[in-house]
Design an enzyme around this catalytic site. Structure first.
Site, short mmCIF file in Angstrom:
data_model
loop_
_atom_site.label_atom_id
_atom_site.label_comp_id
_atom_site.label_asym_id
_atom_site.label_seq_id
_atom_site.Cartn_x
_atom_site.Cartn_y
_atom_site.Cartn_z
N SER A 182 66.77 70.64 -23.86
CA SER A 182 66.04 71.78 -23.30
C SER A 182 65.85 72.87 -24.36
CB SER A 182 66.77 72.29 -22.05
OG SER A 182 65.96 73.17 -21.32
N ASP B 48 60.85 66.38 -13.90
CA ASP B 48 61.49 67.60 -14.41
C ASP B 48 60.81 68.81 -13.78
OD1 ASP B 48 62.38 69.77 -15.90
OD2 ASP B 48 62.38 68.67 -17.79
N HIS C 10 65.36 67.20 -14.97
CA HIS C 10 65.46 67.98 -16.20
C HIS C 10 66.70 67.63 -17.01
CE1 HIS C 10 64.88 71.22 -18.99
NE2 HIS C 10 66.05 71.76 -18.68
#
Length: 252
Positions: free
Chosen positions: A102, A198, A228
């Site tokens: 991320s 996600d 995610h």
């Protein structure tokens, strides 16, 4: 050999917590996400993977995260990118495989761009470069933007726990560290893993990174039912296989 733990003095009163596994290079470096740390499933899975195979690995917490010093609300992309550079410069030698989750994908790209000669490969897991602009500021309502301008911080509900604080400093600083500007001058192997379910970072962003990277060795791996975090057993197995291949091994 058992991993070693320590704290890296940043010289400004902040110490970064780290865990290092000695072994063969290239060193795998895990870069956590926004409000995450080095004890998550992906980080610990890679730590076990590297230890079993005798590969070197470094994981650490950014300032204001996990076991490191500092206040999260004071942090910015520039601060956390500087933390990452300080950690790899002080605690590793030789070539690196950067694995960023991320926000860690953004930090990883910034690290790779700052130390291109040391990067053997880059792996992004739901990588979110430029997210402060693309996924935060540009999606806010006028009222939310007004709150940030007035109060310096906006608290946004999160499905992962307490509301997420988004500071004006984070937004303003983030705009000075964009990497998706049309060309990413990286020529190392790049692997981008992204779940198509996600809810936080659109999977199309992986295609944008792939398109803009100069490397000819870029693969985007989409997990149709992946979220995610990509932390289910099958997702973690995919991560191990991906890193194993980059290390010249045939499986995980």
């Amino acid at each position: 050999m058992a991993p070693t733990k320590g704290r890296l003095d940043r010289g400004n009163g902040v110490h970064l917590a780290w865990i290092r596994q000695e072994g063969r290079g290239p060193t795998v470096v895990f870069l956590p996400g926004f409000r995450s740390d080095m004890t998550g499933d992906k980080a610990t899975t890679l730590a076990t993977f590297c230890a079993e195979r005798g590969h070197a690995m470094l994981r650490f917490d950014y300032s204001g995260h996990g076991a490191s010093d500092g206040d999260f609300l004071d942090g910015t992309i520039g601060d956390w990118a500087a933390d990452a550079l300080a950690a790899v410069d002080a605690l590793t030698e030789g070539k690196l495989i950067l694995v960023g989750s991320s926000m860690g994908g953004w930090i990883g790209l910034l690290t790779a761009l700052a130390r291109p000669d040391r990067i053997a490969a880059f792996v992004g897991i739901a990588a979110a470069p430029d997210f402060t602009q693309r996924l935060m500021w540009e999606t806010m309502t006028p009222a939310e933007k007004a709150t940030i301008e007035r109060d310096g911080v906006l608290y946004v509900p999160s499905q992962y726990g307490d509301p997420t604080p988004i500071t004006k400093r984070l937004i303003e600083d983030g705009s000075t560290h964009h990497v998706l500007t049309g060309r990413i001058p990286l020529r190392c192997p790049i692997r981008l893993l992204h779940g198509q379910n996600d809810p936080d970072v659109p999977w199309h962003l992986a295609l944008t990174i792939a398109e803009q990277a100069e490397s000819a060795d870029v693969q985007v791996i989409l997990v149709k039912d992946g979220d995610h975090r990509l932390s289910r057993p099958a997702d973690l197995a995919l991560l191990r296989r991906t890193v194993a291949a980059l290390l010249g091994e045939d499986g995980a």
